[in-house]
Design an enzyme around this catalytic site. Structure first.
Site, mmCIF file in Angstrom:
data_model
loop_
_atom_site.group_PDB
_atom_site.id
_atom_site.type_symbol
_atom_site.label_atom_id
_atom_site.label_comp_id
_atom_site.label_asym_id
_atom_site.label_seq_id
_atom_site.Cartn_x
_atom_site.Cartn_y
_atom_site.Cartn_z
ATOM 1 N N SER A 117 31.607 20.907 -3.846
ATOM 2 C CA SER A 117 31.351 19.742 -4.681
ATOM 3 C C SER A 117 32.684 19.041 -4.996
ATOM 4 O O SER A 117 33.371 18.604 -4.086
ATOM 5 C CB SER A 117 30.589 20.157 -5.936
ATOM 6 O OG SER A 117 30.039 19.022 -6.578
ATOM 7 N N GLU A 238 20.432 19.001 -1.863
ATOM 8 C CA GLU A 238 21.446 18.642 -2.862
ATOM 9 C C GLU A 238 20.800 18.324 -4.210
ATOM 10 O O GLU A 238 20.501 19.212 -4.969
ATOM 11 C CB GLU A 238 22.327 17.492 -2.360
ATOM 12 C CG GLU A 238 23.156 17.841 -1.112
ATOM 13 C CD GLU A 238 24.291 18.831 -1.364
ATOM 14 O OE1 GLU A 238 24.444 19.324 -2.491
ATOM 15 O OE2 GLU A 238 25.037 19.128 -0.404
ATOM 16 N N HIS A 330 21.966 21.758 -4.440
ATOM 17 C CA HIS A 330 23.414 21.747 -4.638
ATOM 18 C C HIS A 330 23.871 23.080 -5.234
ATOM 19 O O HIS A 330 23.322 23.518 -6.241
ATOM 20 C CB HIS A 330 23.759 20.595 -5.579
ATOM 21 C CG HIS A 330 25.212 20.258 -5.670
ATOM 22 N ND1 HIS A 330 25.956 19.874 -4.578
ATOM 23 C CD2 HIS A 330 26.068 20.223 -6.731
ATOM 24 C CE1 HIS A 330 27.200 19.612 -4.968
ATOM 25 N NE2 HIS A 330 27.291 19.838 -6.263
#
Length: 412
Positions: A117, A238, A330
């Protein structure tokens, strides 16, 4: 803030690092993984149990996890203070590794930087930082925020918004004597959603002309990422799960897309690219593609066009946990890469029996890349001719050009 358990550490103690080593001797010369945590450049911690280096140590790799200044303290442009202070922290940590890692059995010439990230965005930013040159030989960007570094105009606009919302000048002197909690309160005001809100990830690395000379789009144009080997990719979903409970209708989708800076007509293009998704899923997919998937794919395409060594993946294994069931969301890939499926918090997000065989395969590829700059013969380099991509599923496989349906959307 994310699915990863990341305990906060108050005060200046955040500016340290953790070293996991299988060998305290100075003569081992083992490869080194330097891990930069995620959290949108405003949150996160190097102290997460998911970042335990034990599995890498077992396989002959030293792990160093890095703390750094976040949010206003790390990334807001302030008169009277150096820009990109969080980036300077990363560089300071890498310099420490160069000068000291031999005492822990590491080889300073075999350093790979990696992150997820915001941490993946850090990898991309460091590849463009002149003062980081020579401090690492390869990079791994997992669901990386590679749309950053921002341009300078974005950073300046954010300081103006800070003053508008808080009434304080954006200067080091104005913030110098404030406590951490007071600064956090100011940051919360800055980041409140409103008609004058800044862009997502505005508190992030930016092109300051020295530490980071160019913004991300400028770096792509110039080929400024060099020939440093890069392994990068993203999860299938995600942020999709964040929108599934929102009351989004097909009729409202064009306006929702426009609010994200897309064209209203893009709703039809996403319907074509993701057949079968409902309106909420398409909105989540657009967010995922806009922030992470599309920019990472564009970076892979650009590097392949320049014949820079690049490997691309998509993580598609879906969680079996009740809250996340059926989603490759995610952060889900992190415990697989670290081979730490028994760590605190993994069962809550992955389910009771995440496949160890997938962790074995993914972790092995990372070890191979960290050790030799290549994830292994089963994972071909990404090229424009074949676009071979590793699909991390319960039965991992390489697939040629899996994003043909999305390419027109992602490469605009």
């Amino acid at each position: 803030m994310t699915a990863i358990p990341e305990p906060s550490i108050a005060g200046d103690g955040v500016l340290n690092l953790n070293v996991f080593t299988p060998s305290p001797g100075m003569n081992a010369k083992l490869p080194v993984l330097v891990w930069i945590h995620g959290g949108g450049f405003v949150a996160g911690s190097a102290a997460s149990p998911w970042y335990d280096g034990a599995a890498f140590n077992r396989d002959g790799v030293i792990v160093v996890s890095v703390g750094y200044r976040l949010g206003i303290e790390g990334f807001m442009h302030l008169e009277g203070a150096p820009d990109n202070r969080g980036v300077l922290d990363w560089i300071a940590a890498l310099t420490w590794v160069r000068d000291n890692i031999a005492a822990f059995g590491g080889d300073p010439d075999k350093v790979t930087i990696a992150g997820q990230s915001a941490g993946g965005g850090a990898v991309w930013a460091l590849m463009a930082a002149p003062s980081a040159k020579g401090l690492f030989r390869a990079g791994i960007s997992a669901s990386g925020a590679v749309s950053q570094p921002n341009d300078r105009a974005t950073a300046v606009a954010l300081t103006e918004l800070f003053t508008k919302r808080t009434g304080l000048p954006a200067t080091a002197a104005a913030l110098h004597d404030l406590s951490g909690s007071q600064i956090q309160d100011l940051e919360d005001k800055l980041r409140e959603i409103g008609p004058d809100s800044g862009a997502a990830l505005a508190l992030a690395p930016f092109a300051d002309g020295s530490t980071i000379p160019l913004s991300s789009p400028e770096l792509l144009k110039s080929g400024g990422a060099t020939n440093v080997p890069l392994l990068l990719g993203f999860t299938r979903d995600e942020f999709n799960g964040m929108t599934e409970d929102q009351p989004v209708t097909d009729a409202a989708l064009p306006a929702a897309f426009a609010a994200m800076g897309l064209q209203p007509t893009d709703a039809d293009a996403f319907r074509t690219a993701y057949p079968g998704d409902n309106a909420a899923q398409l909105l989540g997919q657009a967010q995922s593609d806009l922030l992470l998937r599309g920019p990472s794919y564009k970076l892979a395409e650009d590097r392949a066009a320049r014949n820079q060594p690049t490997w691309l993946y998509e993580f598609t294994w879906a969680s079996d946990a009740p809250k996340f069931k059926g989603s490759s969301f995610h952060c889900l890939d992190v415990p697989f890469a670290f081979d730490c499926l028994k760590a605190q918090g993994v069962t809550a997000v992955a389910g009771a029996n995440p496949p160890q065989s997938l962790a074995d395969a993914m972790h092995k590829s990372w070890v191979s890349f960290i050790t030799g700059g290549d994830p292994g013969s089963a994972w071909p380099r990404y090229t424009l001719e074949q676009r071979q991509t590793m699909i991390w599923s319960e039965s991992p496989r390489v697939q040629a050009d899996p994003f043909a349906a999305q390419r027109a959307l992602w490469l605009r």
